[in-house]
Design a protein around this motif. Structure first.
Motif, short mmCIF file in Angstrom:
data_model
loop_
_atom_site.label_atom_id
_atom_site.label_comp_id
_atom_site.label_asym_id
_atom_site.label_seq_id
_atom_site.Cartn_x
_atom_site.Cartn_y
_atom_site.Cartn_z
N TRP A 64 11.13 23.87 36.67
CA TRP A 64 10.30 24.50 37.70
C TRP A 64 10.38 23.75 39.02
CZ3 TRP A 64 8.68 29.24 37.25
CH2 TRP A 64 8.43 29.78 35.99
N LEU A 65 10.38 22.43 38.95
CA LEU A 65 10.54 21.65 40.18
C LEU A 65 11.91 21.90 40.81
CD1 LEU A 65 8.97 18.19 39.19
CD2 LEU A 65 7.93 20.05 40.50
N GLY A 66 12.93 22.03 39.98
CA GLY A 66 14.26 22.31 40.50
C GLY A 66 14.34 23.66 41.18
N ILE A 67 13.64 24.66 40.64
CA ILE A 67 13.62 25.99 41.27
C ILE A 67 12.94 25.92 42.63
CG2 ILE A 67 12.66 28.31 41.08
CD1 ILE A 67 13.12 28.13 38.07
N LEU A 68 11.82 25.20 42.71
CA LEU A 68 11.12 25.07 43.98
C LEU A 68 11.97 24.35 45.02
CD1 LEU A 68 7.48 24.14 42.84
CD2 LEU A 68 8.37 26.36 43.58
N ALA A 69 12.75 23.37 44.58
CA ALA A 69 13.62 22.66 45.53
C ALA A 69 14.83 23.50 45.91
CB ALA A 69 14.07 21.32 44.93
N LEU A 70 15.35 24.28 44.98
CA LEU A 70 16.54 25.09 45.25
C LEU A 70 16.25 26.27 46.15
CD1 LEU A 70 19.52 25.64 44.71
CD2 LEU A 70 18.85 26.87 42.63
N GLN A 71 15.02 26.82 46.08
CA GLN A 71 14.71 27.97 46.93
C GLN A 71 14.69 27.60 48.41
OE1 GLN A 71 11.69 28.48 48.86
NE2 GLN A 71 11.00 26.40 48.36
N LEU A 72 14.51 26.31 48.70
CA LEU A 72 14.39 25.88 50.10
C LEU A 72 15.64 26.22 50.90
CD1 LEU A 72 12.53 24.51 52.14
CD2 LEU A 72 13.43 22.31 51.40
N PRO A 73 16.85 25.79 50.51
CA PRO A 73 18.02 26.18 51.32
C PRO A 73 18.33 27.67 51.26
CG PRO A 73 18.71 25.01 49.34
CD PRO A 73 17.22 24.87 49.41
N ILE A 74 18.03 28.31 50.12
CA ILE A 74 18.35 29.74 50.00
C ILE A 74 17.46 30.57 50.92
CG2 ILE A 74 18.38 31.70 48.42
CD1 ILE A 74 19.07 29.77 46.18
N VAL A 75 16.15 30.36 50.84
CA VAL A 75 15.21 31.15 51.64
C VAL A 75 15.36 30.85 53.13
CG1 VAL A 75 12.76 31.57 52.10
CG2 VAL A 75 13.57 31.35 49.74
N GLN A 76 15.50 29.58 53.48
CA GLN A 76 15.64 29.23 54.89
C GLN A 76 16.92 29.80 55.49
OE1 GLN A 76 13.28 27.56 56.77
NE2 GLN A 76 12.02 27.74 54.95
N SER A 77 18.00 29.78 54.75
CA SER A 77 19.26 30.35 55.24
C SER A 77 19.12 31.85 55.47
CB SER A 77 20.39 30.06 54.26
OG SER A 77 20.58 28.67 54.08
N LEU A 78 18.47 32.52 54.53
CA LEU A 78 18.29 33.97 54.66
C LEU A 78 17.42 34.32 55.87
CD1 LEU A 78 18.67 36.81 53.50
CD2 LEU A 78 16.68 36.42 52.05
N LEU A 79 16.34 33.57 56.07
CA LEU A 79 15.43 33.85 57.19
C LEU A 79 16.11 33.59 58.53
CD1 LEU A 79 12.08 32.40 55.79
CD2 LEU A 79 12.76 34.79 55.98
N TYR A 80 16.87 32.51 58.63
CA TYR A 80 17.58 32.24 59.89
C TYR A 80 18.69 33.25 60.13
CZ TYR A 80 15.41 27.99 61.62
OH TYR A 80 14.53 27.11 62.19
N PHE A 81 19.30 33.76 59.05
CA PHE A 81 20.31 34.80 59.21
C PHE A 81 19.69 36.07 59.79
CE2 PHE A 81 22.71 38.40 57.36
CZ PHE A 81 23.95 38.17 57.96
N ILE A 82 18.52 36.43 59.30
CA ILE A 82 17.81 37.60 59.84
C ILE A 82 17.44 37.37 61.30
CG2 ILE A 82 15.72 39.00 59.64
CD1 ILE A 82 15.77 38.46 56.63
N ASN A 83 16.98 36.17 61.61
CA ASN A 83 16.60 35.86 62.99
C ASN A 83 17.79 35.91 63.93
OD1 ASN A 83 14.79 35.26 64.96
ND2 ASN A 83 14.33 33.20 64.27
N LEU A 84 18.93 35.43 63.46
CA LEU A 84 20.14 35.47 64.29
C LEU A 84 20.61 36.91 64.52
CD1 LEU A 84 22.16 32.45 62.87
CD2 LEU A 84 21.20 32.65 65.17
N LEU A 85 20.47 37.76 63.51
CA LEU A 85 20.83 39.17 63.68
C LEU A 85 19.94 39.84 64.71
CD1 LEU A 85 21.59 40.40 60.04
CD2 LEU A 85 23.21 39.92 61.88
N MET A 86 18.65 39.56 64.68
CA MET A 86 17.74 40.15 65.67
C MET A 86 18.06 39.62 67.07
SD MET A 86 14.01 40.42 63.83
CE MET A 86 13.81 38.64 63.70
N ALA A 87 18.38 38.34 67.18
CA ALA A 87 18.71 37.78 68.49
C ALA A 87 20.01 38.36 69.03
CB ALA A 87 18.81 36.26 68.39
N ALA A 88 20.96 38.64 68.15
CA ALA A 88 22.20 39.26 68.61
C ALA A 88 21.97 40.68 69.10
CB ALA A 88 23.24 39.26 67.48
N GLU A 89 21.01 41.37 68.50
CA GLU A 89 20.68 42.72 68.95
C GLU A 89 19.92 42.70 70.26
OE1 GLU A 89 20.41 46.80 69.09
OE2 GLU A 89 21.64 45.51 67.78
#
Length: 335
Positions: A154-179
């Motif tokens: 469970w601790l490993g899942i909580l640590a692993l979600q950090l790069p996955i979720v943050q990468s996804l959110l910044y990808f969405i933000n970059l798409l909106m900024a490009a638009e």
């Protein structure tokens, strides 16, 4: 009168080009880029020197790979900050690269903590759950858990979600900024709760691991190694919120088109990041640096390998002179 006209015609959403930015800053901009380049080069040098020392250490390849990724975040953040000073329109991309690389290094830090703890601990430790940010709730019931495979998963899942979720959110933000940059600035606020929750969950898992292992292996200095990595996140996120969001609203920075208060705030933030990354890189280099002449005990255990965190042997009294086999040990935790 000129200040009133500047306030009227000041477009807070306008981001100048690199040429406009340097021409407006004049000699100060050239001096800032020169000093910033020196700081980035020094940060890169100290990180490279520390990585060279780590590669020469008699340790497992998994340990070396984790430390190198952790140490690499300082020059990456420094170079991204220097790039954002020179190219203001690359601010969001620089932040995204820094945060994605930082979250990956934090997950690598979690793996490093388990790797070091696997060697140092001689008995099964308990998980210390009362750590930040949950330590601020004294009435919260915390169960008594041990560092078993199930709990570590469970601790490993909580640590692993950090790069996955943050990468996804910044990808969405970059798409909106490009638009449309205005759309990104208006709607990115709806992504902030996900960003905050993801960061808190990731830091909570790392804090639990650090606190639990430091209590039984203080000589490994795990809390200091965690601190120098968490301070990068503190400087890049919390400090950014204060400088970029708070200072322009307070009226501290002027509006001299094409330089807006937001541009001044970004320059201030990136300048602070250059200094802070150099200092944190020196601190991390000191923590991971090993005197190679005294490093005589190689660690042949490599990752991933199923190894008992506790492998204690019990002495058996041989009163009749016959050899007795020690009792079989039960694997308490595998990493």
């Amino acid at each position: 009168m000129e200040q009133n006209l500047a306030a009227i015609y000041c477009d807070r959403n306008y981001m100048p080009s690199a040429i406009e930015h340097m021409e407006s800053l004049n000699g100060f901009g050239i001096g800032l880029l020169t000093v910033g380049s020196i700081l980035s080069i020094l940060t890169l040098y100290f990180a490279a020197d520390a990585c060279h020392n780590v590669r020469a250490q008699k340790d497992s390849k998994f340990y070396k790979a984790n430390v190198i990724v952790i140490l690499s975040v300082y020059p990456v953040a420094s170079i991204c900050s220097l790039t954002a000073i020179a190219i203001p329109r690359g601010q969001l991309l620089s932040e995204a690269v820094t945060q994605v690389f930082l979250t990956i290094s934090l997950y690598r830090l979690y793996l490093l903590l388990l790797d070091v703890g696997r060697r140092k601990i001689t008995e099964t430790p308990s998980l210390i759950l009362r750590v930040g940010p949950c330590c601020c709730w004294p009435c919260l019931p915390f169960p008594s858990l041990e560092m078993t495979d199930a709990n570590l998963s469970w601790l490993g899942i909580l640590a692993l979600q950090l790069p996955i979720v943050q990468s996804l959110l910044y990808f969405i933000n970059l798409l909106m900024a490009a638009e449309d940059p205005i759309v990104a600035s208006e709607y990115s606020v709806y992504l902030q709760p996900f960003v905050v929750v993801s960061i808190l969950l990731g830091l909570y898992s790392i804090s639990i691991t650090t606190k639990s292992l430091h209590a039984v292996a203080p000589e490994a200095k795990l809390h200091l190694k965690t601190l120098v990595s968490q301070l990068v996140l503190l400087c890049s996120k919390l400090q950014a919120s204060i400088v970029v969001k708070g200072l322009p609203a307070s009226g501290l920075f002027p509006c001299n088109p094409p330089l807006t208060p937001e541009v001044y705030a970004n320059v201030t933030l990136n300048s602070l990041m250059l200094i802070e990354m150099l200092l944190l890189c020196c601190a991390a280099r000191h923590l991971y640096y090993v005197d190679l002449e005294k490093d005589q005990e190689p660690n042949t255990s490599d990752w991933p390998k199923t190894t008992n965190l506790t492998d204690s042997t019990h002495a058996v009294n041989n009163s009749n002179g016959s050899d007795k086999q020690p009792p079989a040990t039960t694997p308490v935790m595998t990493v």
